[in-house]
Enzyme design. Sequence first.
Site, PDB file in Angstrom:
ATOM      1  CB  ALA A 174      -0.919  -0.006   1.214  1.00 45.06           C
ATOM      2  CB  CYS A 175       4.460   1.897   0.776  1.00 44.35           C
ATOM      3  SG  CYS A 175       4.446   1.631   2.548  1.00 44.35           S
ATOM      4  CD  GLU A 199      10.281  -3.636  16.505  1.00 45.67           C
ATOM      5  OE1 GLU A 199      11.157  -4.049  15.737  1.00 45.67           O
ATOM      6  OE2 GLU A 199      10.528  -2.956  17.515  1.00 45.67           O
ATOM      7  CD  GLN A 213      -0.053   7.890  14.207  1.00 43.01           C
ATOM      8  OE1 GLN A 213      -0.670   8.779  14.778  1.00 43.01           O
ATOM      9  NE2 GLN A 213       1.114   7.458  14.632  1.00 43.01           N
ATOM     10  CB  THR A 214      -6.632   6.096  10.375  1.00 42.93           C
ATOM     11  OG1 THR A 214      -6.404   6.976   9.272  1.00 42.93           O
ATOM     12  CG2 THR A 214      -7.440   6.789  11.444  1.00 42.93           C
ATOM     13  NE  ARG A 215      -0.373   3.609   8.217  1.00 41.20           N
ATOM     14  CZ  ARG A 215      -0.290   4.930   8.409  1.00 41.20           C
ATOM     15  NH1 ARG A 215      -1.386   5.646   8.598  1.00 41.20           N
ATOM     16  NH2 ARG A 215       0.883   5.541   8.370  1.00 41.20           N
ATOM     17  CG  ASN A 241      -0.519  -1.603   7.779  1.00 43.66           C
ATOM     18  OD1 ASN A 241       0.688  -1.400   7.772  1.00 43.66           O
ATOM     19  ND2 ASN A 241      -1.404  -0.654   7.559  1.00 43.66           N
ATOM     20  CE1 TYR A 299       9.059  -2.408   1.471  1.00 43.92           C
ATOM     21  CE2 TYR A 299       7.063  -1.124   1.868  1.00 43.92           C
ATOM     22  CZ  TYR A 299       7.709  -2.348   1.764  1.00 43.92           C
ATOM     23  OH  TYR A 299       6.998  -3.503   1.966  1.00 43.92           O
ATOM     24  NE  ARG A 330      -1.006   3.542   2.992  1.00 41.74           N
ATOM     25  CZ  ARG A 330       0.326   3.553   3.136  1.00 41.74           C
ATOM     26  NH1 ARG A 330       0.912   2.650   3.885  1.00 41.74           N
ATOM     27  NH2 ARG A 330       1.047   4.467   2.533  1.00 41.74           N
TER      28      ARG A 330
HETATM   29  P1  NAD Z   1      10.019 -10.002   6.355  1.00 42.61           P
HETATM   30  O1  NAD Z   1      11.066  -8.952   6.560  1.00 42.61           O
HETATM   31  O2  NAD Z   1       9.598 -10.806   7.525  1.00 42.61           O
HETATM   32  O3  NAD Z   1      10.473 -11.004   5.205  1.00 42.61           O
HETATM   33  C1  NAD Z   1      11.295 -10.605   4.133  1.00 42.61           C
HETATM   34  C2  NAD Z   1      12.385 -11.646   3.987  1.00 42.61           C
HETATM   35  O4  NAD Z   1      13.225 -11.289   2.870  1.00 42.61           O
HETATM   36  C3  NAD Z   1      13.313 -11.736   5.231  1.00 42.61           C
HETATM   37  O5  NAD Z   1      13.305 -13.034   5.766  1.00 42.61           O
HETATM   38  C4  NAD Z   1      14.667 -11.349   4.682  1.00 42.61           C
HETATM   39  O6  NAD Z   1      15.747 -12.072   5.269  1.00 42.61           O
HETATM   40  C5  NAD Z   1      14.527 -11.692   3.197  1.00 42.61           C
HETATM   41  N1  NAD Z   1      15.540 -10.979   2.423  1.00 42.61           N
HETATM   42  C6  NAD Z   1      15.902  -9.664   2.536  1.00 42.61           C
HETATM   43  N2  NAD Z   1      16.931  -9.411   1.716  1.00 42.61           N
HETATM   44  C7  NAD Z   1      17.216 -10.578   1.067  1.00 42.61           C
HETATM   45  C8  NAD Z   1      18.182 -10.935   0.106  1.00 42.61           C
HETATM   46  N3  NAD Z   1      19.086 -10.056  -0.347  1.00 42.61           N
HETATM   47  N4  NAD Z   1      18.208 -12.217  -0.336  1.00 42.61           N
HETATM   48  C9  NAD Z   1      17.327 -13.135   0.130  1.00 42.61           C
HETATM   49  N5  NAD Z   1      16.376 -12.847   1.047  1.00 42.61           N
HETATM   50  C10 NAD Z   1      16.327 -11.571   1.512  1.00 42.61           C
HETATM   51  O7  NAD Z   1       8.781  -9.255   5.675  1.00 42.61           O
HETATM   52  P2  NAD Z   1       7.286  -9.768   5.424  1.00 42.61           P
HETATM   53  O8  NAD Z   1       6.414  -8.950   6.275  1.00 42.61           O
HETATM   54  O9  NAD Z   1       7.225 -11.222   5.463  1.00 42.61           O
HETATM   55  O10 NAD Z   1       7.065  -9.254   3.922  1.00 42.61           O
HETATM   56  C11 NAD Z   1       7.096 -10.128   2.799  1.00 42.61           C
HETATM   57  C12 NAD Z   1       6.870  -9.306   1.538  1.00 42.61           C
HETATM   58  O11 NAD Z   1       5.606  -8.635   1.616  1.00 42.61           O
HETATM   59  C13 NAD Z   1       7.917  -8.228   1.302  1.00 42.61           C
HETATM   60  O12 NAD Z   1       8.184  -8.125  -0.071  1.00 42.61           O
HETATM   61  C14 NAD Z   1       7.240  -6.978   1.797  1.00 42.61           C
HETATM   62  O13 NAD Z   1       7.769  -5.809   1.186  1.00 42.61           O
HETATM   63  C15 NAD Z   1       5.805  -7.231   1.403  1.00 42.61           C
HETATM   64  N6  NAD Z   1       4.850  -6.470   2.233  1.00 42.61           N
HETATM   65  C16 NAD Z   1       4.649  -6.794   3.540  1.00 42.61           C
HETATM   66  C17 NAD Z   1       3.747  -6.058   4.302  1.00 42.61           C
HETATM   67  C18 NAD Z   1       3.461  -6.384   5.743  1.00 42.61           C
HETATM   68  O14 NAD Z   1       2.582  -5.756   6.330  1.00 42.61           O
HETATM   69  N7  NAD Z   1       4.158  -7.339   6.364  1.00 42.61           N
HETATM   70  C19 NAD Z   1       3.079  -4.968   3.727  1.00 42.61           C
HETATM   71  C20 NAD Z   1       3.324  -4.659   2.411  1.00 42.61           C
HETATM   72  C21 NAD Z   1       4.201  -5.416   1.647  1.00 42.61           C
END
Ligand code: NAD
Length: 336
Positions: A119-120, A191, A220-222, A178, A149, A285
């Site tokens: 959503a970013c 976190e 702020q809302t989410r 989120n 990001y 958001r």
């Molecule tokens: P997370 O940080 O727990 O998991 C991401 C994983 O990617 C980590 O385990 C990290 O070690 C791995 N990683 C980072 N760099 C790396 C590299 N160079 N090579 C191999 N692995 C690598 O995050 P998540 O919450 O599980 O998010 C998963 C996906 O969802 C991401 O792409 C994130 O941007 C997207 N996302 C998550 C949220 C959320 O609310 N959690 C929201 C929007 C988008």
Amino acid sequence: MPTNKRVLITGAGGFIGHHLVKHLKNLGYWVRGADLKYPEFEETTADEFEILDLRYRENCLKACLDIDEAYSLAADMGGMGYISAHHAEILHNNILINAHMLEAARTHSVGRYFFTSSACVYPEFKQTDTNVTPLKEEDVYPAQPQDAYGWEKLFTERMCIHYREDYGLDTRIVRFHNIFGPLGTWEGGREKAPAAISRKVAVAKLTGNHEIEIWGDGEQTRSFCYIDDCVEGLYKLMQSDFVEPLNLGQDRMVTINELTDIISGIAGIETARKHVPGPQGVRGRNSDNTLLRQVLNWEPQISLEEGLSITYGWIEEQVRAKYNLSDSINPDTVEG
Ligand code: NAD
């Protein structure tokens, strides 16, 4: 039940990736996980787990070898504290991961490729009010994403679209709003709000010091979506024919103060909020789920209270285990 498909999940050592491995294993897939690290809180159930730095082309090629479908979740990411303070690093790392992963998927003729956007990507100018209008997929342009990001996610969405149009790589794109749940990062700086607040409430409960620090005024809302809904929606989208970006989140908006009150209620304590300066992201958001309902004939089912109750319970256990105490801890030994 699909049993003969070989699936790659990158980021399988992370929060959503680990849950997705479990989900696809339960459905009968053969799963290869790839990440910089193994899952922190539980053994992986993947058939193969490769420790690979996916910023490098040869590692992406190795990950995609003999794979039918790839879910690309690996990313350098974290909550507001992290993404507002590491712009260049996040852009550099994630552009490399996603450019090399897409090219490796094309080289190895991966049948379907799933990219996890965020959503970013939505423009900051549409999110200046706490009572924000829910964001529709088409609102993304004209572009003004949040932080480096958000720019990187939007750029990779474009890459996926062009790889589909120019090379026939069958891509799917989701925009998460989120996601929260157990077995995710709950301390250390990466976190996100539900985990950070759960940790602070657990510490408050166990120390008896009920003052909780909240970044900004807390108005702020989410919206927040529980992990089981996330992996279910993600899988449904992968099976669908829909190739444009799709929101995946809840559409119930709460303030950070309300979120704190819900978690405090679950913990069974009253907390006093202390508002301190800190990164807050956009002012408001929310997800517009009209297209999600139309495309998947489904929407997230698990209430915020239900999801938070499971998440808080798990985080309280982690806090107790870390400080090796069953009932109460000394406030002087605990980080905020
Ligand atoms: P997370 O940080 O727990 O998991 C991401 C994983 O990617 C980590 O385990 C990290 O070690 C791995 N990683 C980072 N760099 C790396 C590299 N160079 N090579 C191999 N692995 C690598 O995050 P998540 O919450 O599980 O998010 C998963 C996906 O969802 C991401 O792409 C994130 O941007 C997207 N996302 C998550 C949220 C959320 O609310 N959690 C929201 C929007 C988008």
